[in-house]
Write a protein that holds these residues in place. Structure first.
Motif, PDB file in Angstrom:
ATOM      1  N   ARG A 120       0.807  -1.216   0.000  1.00  0.00           N
ATOM      2  CA  ARG A 120       0.000   0.000   0.000  1.00  0.00           C
ATOM      3  C   ARG A 120       0.856   1.289   0.000  1.00  0.00           C
ATOM      4  N   SER A 121       1.972   1.277   0.701  1.00  0.00           N
ATOM      5  CA  SER A 121       2.801   2.480   0.746  1.00  0.00           C
ATOM      6  C   SER A 121       3.371   2.787  -0.630  1.00  0.00           C
ATOM      7  N   TRP A 122       3.870   1.756  -1.319  1.00  0.00           N
ATOM      8  CA  TRP A 122       4.365   1.957  -2.672  1.00  0.00           C
ATOM      9  C   TRP A 122       3.235   2.371  -3.601  1.00  0.00           C
ATOM     10  N   GLN A 123       2.074   1.757  -3.401  1.00  0.00           N
ATOM     11  CA  GLN A 123       0.922   2.077  -4.248  1.00  0.00           C
ATOM     12  C   GLN A 123       0.573   3.558  -4.148  1.00  0.00           C
ATOM     13  N   GLY A 124       0.692   4.111  -2.950  1.00  0.00           N
ATOM     14  CA  GLY A 124       0.365   5.514  -2.753  1.00  0.00           C
ATOM     15  C   GLY A 124       1.447   6.469  -3.222  1.00  0.00           C
ATOM     16  N   ARG A 125       2.711   6.035  -3.141  1.00  0.00           N
ATOM     17  CA  ARG A 125       3.822   6.934  -3.462  1.00  0.00           C
ATOM     18  C   ARG A 125       4.245   6.887  -4.929  1.00  0.00           C
ATOM     19  N   ASP A 126       4.192   5.699  -5.539  1.00  0.00           N
ATOM     20  CA  ASP A 126       4.723   5.534  -6.887  1.00  0.00           C
ATOM     21  C   ASP A 126       3.737   6.029  -7.937  1.00  0.00           C
ATOM     22  N   TRP A 151       2.118   1.268 -10.515  1.00  0.00           N
ATOM     23  CA  TRP A 151       1.988   0.229  -9.498  1.00  0.00           C
ATOM     24  C   TRP A 151       2.834  -1.000  -9.801  1.00  0.00           C
ATOM     25  N   ALA A 171       4.297  -2.249  -6.472  1.00  0.00           N
ATOM     26  CA  ALA A 171       3.280  -2.406  -5.431  1.00  0.00           C
ATOM     27  C   ALA A 171       2.374  -3.604  -5.696  1.00  0.00           C
TER      28      ALA A 171
END
Length: 269
Positions: free
Chosen positions: A161-167, A170, A173
């Motif tokens: 989820r953190s990568w999904q929100g930052r990158d 996807w 993520a």
């Protein structure tokens, strides 16, 4: 087709799973060192002379299901997934069209232990119904979409989820190695395609909902993707997850099951 399960672990896929008698189930196993397609028949596996997706037929040989060593049944193919496809998960978002994204082929596994990337801190489970495409199709209508489908399986769309929100994309993520465990069984379904998806975390039910509640149906999804990307045999489509998800930690065990299709179990290392 290198990923292989030991007999004891592979049997987890069939435990506590109701297999509809009218549905045909297929898997790929390592039989005495040979990759062999099989059809489920009670306590036995009937061997096929080729993949059922490639019109393989029973060849008269069989082996006990208790001795099966399962392999990945999906050849290198495209892995699609749908986001925000249940109101219980998406709220008011994602209603106008299917929200499609890709997962890498290396994200596919048939369950078993998984070790997350060392910097992954917020990986969530997402239990899902998965579509397996059976033939090449392009720009199909919703009414003809079922003709493109060979069968269904069970999947877990693991997501950081953190990568999904930052990158911006996807790709890691959703597509990191092992982030798409599926059951080794592909089931041809006679009749409708509505199933109840159940996810258990350490034995506790954390997701459970009928696929009848999907915002976009299987036929909608297949038709929509095919308007832009040609679908091919062995392509798979994760159709979205219901309800809430939560972060996993070392030692957790996630089991996603669908009655009549099977289950996939993932142990977090």
């Amino acid at each position: 087709m290198k990923k292989l399960l030991s007999t004891s672990f592979a049997l987890l896929f069939l435990s506590n799973t109701a297999i509809a008698a009218q549905n045909d189930q297929f898997a790929l196993i390592d039989h005495q060192g040979v990759n062999t397609w099989v059809k489920h028949a009670g306590d036995n596996l009937l061997h096929l002379n080729a993949s059922p997706i490639e019109s393989g037929e029973v060849n008269g040989q069989s082996s006990p299901i208790a001795e099966a060593k399962y392999l990945m049944p999906i050849k290198p193919a495209t892995v699609f997934a749908v986001g925000l496809n249940y109101r219980s998960h998406a709220g008011d978002a994602g209603a106008s069209k299917p929200e499609i994204f890709y997962k890498s082929h290396s994200s596919l596994s048939i369950g078993g232990p998984i070790q997350f990337p060392k910097d992954a801190r917020n990986v969530h489970f997402e239990g899902e119904l998965v579509v397996v495409i059976g033939k090449t199709c392009s720009k199909v209508t919703k009414q003809n979409a079922k003709d493109c489908i060979f069968g269904y399986t069970v999947g877990n769309d693991l997501t950081e989820r953190s990568w999904q929100g930052r990158d911006l994309q996807w790709w890691r993520a959703k597509g990191a190695d092992g982030f798409a465990p599926i059951s080794p069984w592909i089931t041809q379904v006679m009749g409708g395609n509505q199933f109840t998806v159940t996810t258990k975390l350490n034995g506790e039910v954390v997701q459970q909902e009928t696929s009848a509640n999907m915002i976009h149906s299987v036929e909608d999804i297949v038709s929509y993707i095919s308007q832009y990307v040609q679908l091919h045999p062995y392509d798979v489509i994760f159709t979205g997850t219901p309800g809430r998800t939560k972060a996993l930690k070392s030692g957790d065990k996630v089991v996603v099951s669908i009655d009549g299709l099977g289950e996939v179990s993932t142990q977090i290392e």
